[in-house]
Design an enzyme around this catalytic site. Sequence first.
Site, short mmCIF file in Angstrom:
data_model
loop_
_atom_site.label_atom_id
_atom_site.label_comp_id
_atom_site.label_asym_id
_atom_site.label_seq_id
_atom_site.Cartn_x
_atom_site.Cartn_y
_atom_site.Cartn_z
N GLY A 1 39.77 39.05 50.33
CA GLY A 1 40.10 37.65 50.52
C GLY A 1 41.26 37.14 49.70
CB ALA A 2 41.90 35.73 47.06
CD GLU B 1 42.37 44.45 41.00
OE1 GLU B 1 42.45 43.40 41.65
OE2 GLU B 1 41.53 44.66 40.14
CG HIS C 1 40.57 37.24 38.23
ND1 HIS C 1 39.81 38.11 37.50
CD2 HIS C 1 40.13 37.38 39.51
CE1 HIS C 1 38.96 38.74 38.30
NE2 HIS C 1 39.13 38.31 39.53
CD GLU D 1 42.73 39.64 40.04
OE1 GLU D 1 42.46 39.59 41.26
OE2 GLU D 1 42.26 40.52 39.28
CG ASN D 2 49.19 39.21 42.94
OD1 ASN D 2 48.81 40.34 42.73
ND2 ASN D 2 49.28 38.70 44.16
CG HIS E 1 36.95 35.01 42.01
ND1 HIS E 1 35.72 35.58 41.75
CD2 HIS E 1 37.85 36.02 41.95
CE1 HIS E 1 35.89 36.88 41.54
NE2 HIS E 1 37.18 37.18 41.66
CD GLU E 2 41.12 35.79 43.45
OE1 GLU E 2 41.52 36.45 42.47
OE2 GLU E 2 40.25 36.21 44.25
N1 BES Z 1 40.79 41.35 42.25
C1 BES Z 1 40.14 40.99 43.44
C2 BES Z 1 40.84 41.49 44.68
C3 BES Z 1 40.71 42.98 44.92
C4 BES Z 1 39.53 43.50 45.38
C5 BES Z 1 41.77 43.82 44.70
C6 BES Z 1 39.43 44.87 45.58
C7 BES Z 1 41.67 45.18 44.90
C8 BES Z 1 40.48 45.71 45.34
C9 BES Z 1 40.00 39.46 43.56
O1 BES Z 1 39.94 38.78 42.36
C10 BES Z 1 38.69 39.20 44.24
O2 BES Z 1 37.68 39.38 43.64
N2 BES Z 1 38.74 38.77 45.50
C11 BES Z 1 37.56 38.52 46.29
C12 BES Z 1 37.39 37.05 46.56
C13 BES Z 1 36.55 36.38 45.52
C14 BES Z 1 36.37 34.91 45.84
C15 BES Z 1 35.20 37.00 45.35
C16 BES Z 1 37.74 39.20 47.62
O3 BES Z 1 38.87 39.44 48.00
O4 BES Z 1 36.74 39.48 48.26
ZN ZN Z 2 38.16 38.89 41.32
#
Ligand code: BES
Ligand code: ZN
Length: 889
Positions: A304-305, A169, A344, A307-308, A340-341
């Site tokens: 942080g993470a 992503e 998704h 959601e693959n 959160h993940e």
């Molecule tokens: N889909 C996002 C990760 C992401 C963010 C991919 C920006 C590419 C660009 C994931 O679901 C997400 O929101 N991650 C958050 C953590 C969450 C607990 C709010 C993050 O990584 O900050």
């Molecule tokens: Zn997210």
Amino acid sequence: MPCGVTFVPSFPRFLRLAACLGAAVGLGLSLWAEAPFAFDTGDGHLPKTVVPSHYTVRLEPDLRARTFAGEVRIDITVREPVDAIVMNANALTIDSAWLVSGSERQSLASIWDPVTQQLRLPLTVTLAPGDYAVELTYRGTISSNPQGFFYDRYDTPEGPREMFGTQMEVADARRVLPCWDEPAFKATFDSTLVVPASFVGASNMPAVRETPLPDGRKAVTFDRTPRMSTYLLAYFGGEFEILATDHQGVRLRILTTAGKRELGRYALEASTRILDYYTAYFGVAYPLPQLDQIAVPQAFSNFGAMENWGCISYLEDYLLCDPATSAQGTKEEVFKTVAHEIAHQWFGNLVTMGWWDNLWLNEGFASWMETKCSAELNPDWQLWLRSNADKERALDLDARSSTHAIQLPGVTDQTVDDAFDVISYEKGRALIRMLEDYVGAEPFRAGLRLYMARHPYGNTTTADLWNAIADASGQPVAPVANSWTEQPGFPIITATLANNTLHLDQQRFILDAPEPDASQWNVPLTIAPLSQLEASTVHLLEADTPLELPWPAARGTPKLNVGDTGLYRVLYDETSLAAITAALPDLPETEQLNLLGDARALVTAGQLSSPDYLAIALALRDSPSQPVWTSLLTTLRSIDLWLRDEPLREDFHRWCVALLRPQLDRLGWAPASGESPLVDVLRTNLIYQLGWYGDPAVIAECQRRFATDSATLTGNLRATVLKIVGRYADRATYDALFDRYRTADDTEEKRACFEAIQHALDPDLARNTLQLTLGEQLGVAERNWNIMTVAARGEHLDLAWRFALEHADELLTPLASYGRNSYLGYIVRDAHDPAYAAELEAATRQHLGEEALPEARKTSSLIRLRAAVRARELPALRTWLARTEPARG
Ligand code: BES
Ligand code: ZN
């Protein structure tokens, strides 16, 4: 065809191949020299004349060489006659390309455009509609950043090791395989991953076969995926330890690097509860046979993470914890991130936004669901109450002209990175909460179930969500919702009581425009008499239509936004405001938080003075509530930012210490048995702030504990004590903290020690910490945040900023696209001098280009606003501090 191989991203080779290419496809050089290509659809999208249905992928990463080899066969359907097959690719070297039609194979040329990141396979004859396949062999690279294939290096007792993974992503699957890399081109995938024999290979589906190879490696073949978007693909490999369980027919695993398996147990147990919660909520079973969750040591430099589908990846700090020694905040972060993940997996993965202009459908919704699920499963964490802080952050940006609407018309997969921000996440979460409140929790859930049932494995827009909710609930939610998703900002409601009538009107709440524009919203207002909050009613304040409600005197003072679920500010008439302020200490926490947020915003707007706000803080001084104190402490910290380099700052710090110290004395340093987890969070919040504001007794106690109880320092107190010790550290203490950071194997301990050294006030120590950014000593995640943390926590904004400017290109070039445009802004975020705003914009133009400016403006507008508010507020603050002693009230 003489030239089946074709193009490369690297420039010199590109030139060499040019002649060959031109000859091969019978077209002049202008074809590739002048972007965009003739086949560009104009909106950045791939043409829909050819659609993929299935991919067969084989990937062979070579960690040592930082490269990988790939083969892919893509089954396609040609829907209209075409002269070329167009897909995405980026930073790949294509070695061969073939068209397969029945039993015939034909070699194809390929042309790559680095600007559109499209790969064109021109055909010698027009291809008739029907089913075909394309086959490609290619090579790519493995990066230290989470863009496509990445590697990560980490220490183990047996020495350094490496693992690899992928991050697709938003638009980086095309760095791993040539593909139709848009969320609406869903297809099924069969994948084979070649890894060293000692590795575990992981992907979206369980492995069905492992074949040893003659060279000591093995080929891991995974089961076929359901129809899915490319941005959710995942390939991971490493010497992982595995914690596994079967839950409701789903194989749940936590994969960690060596020695960390047990630290995944908390997340594993949380995952089973979270899966049950969502299965019940959505009325749809988890769609895959597996759910792997992988802890990545460092390589997730800027988030942080991810959601693959079936193979979620986390920076290990967000997945691993030790309930016996971890801080409450760490456990909460793990729980919420997992929630959160996993949200998704349904919302985003099973049902996916059609295009990135609806990004909020993914992120706003997952954020809402994360809080809803985590709050219900952990009632004593009071997460909805505490989400007030997140809503406030969103409203802060949304009250400046640098904000944007939730919907992102015209956004492309190259520009959407900057929209992963408080608007998509926190405003999105708060909006869904407000609408759930408006529609009712049960009808809202029925709507979501209908949405899931209507669109599994499909793509949607925001309108599909509102339609489902309207169909299930009988309530037309779109007219209300659209006014919030399609325009930026939010309103301030004026509530004026006169002649037994409550007059309600709205206008945009904007802090940095001379006049609010004409934007109007359909606002669901919750209103109750102050003395009877449980009797609240909902009234829709429609756009351009002021509302008059009969309000007999006997009902007393009106209170709006009851429950703090609305996305608006309220300006009461003077009498009502006085009555509400007087009642404040006795109101429920939701109302206190709501009023504190509005009061803080009204100070920024110049409609209340900062002493008015501080008087409110004094009125709440006996509150036992952690969320209320968080709100107060956050505002005190923003006042503290006005005062950096001001002599007045000492008076303010004394005032803060006098306000906070009795709270800590009341709670003591030791947790009482059976107290709620938030009490200890409050206790350590207070210790940190008192240490920050210079309370000598608190600083001494932190230093004493560091010197004497260092080894047993755990829980919430650990990071707090270390940071305060770090703030006032001399060289020897700094070195001791640094040593502890280097040798710690516990993630949380390591992070706390590193944050501690970033807190050092001594400029020489800060220089030392800044310098670490350039070497190889830090992991990429630590490096990514180092300069901003020294600026904010060490209070070395100027030092950090000069350092960043001096090394700007070196710092910015290696960054992944997500986070690059916000990097510089984070460093000067706390500034109150507009010169930094101007410098930020100039540096952004110079190093990142014009297109990065909207992201920079989110910060420069904040600095300019702070400068204006500070200039207005300092005189009144000075007078007030001179005559007010919080100790006496
Ligand atoms: N889909 C996002 C990760 C992401 C963010 C991919 C920006 C590419 C660009 C994931 O679901 C997400 O929101 N991650 C958050 C953590 C969450 C607990 C709010 C993050 O990584 O900050
Ligand atoms: Zn997210």
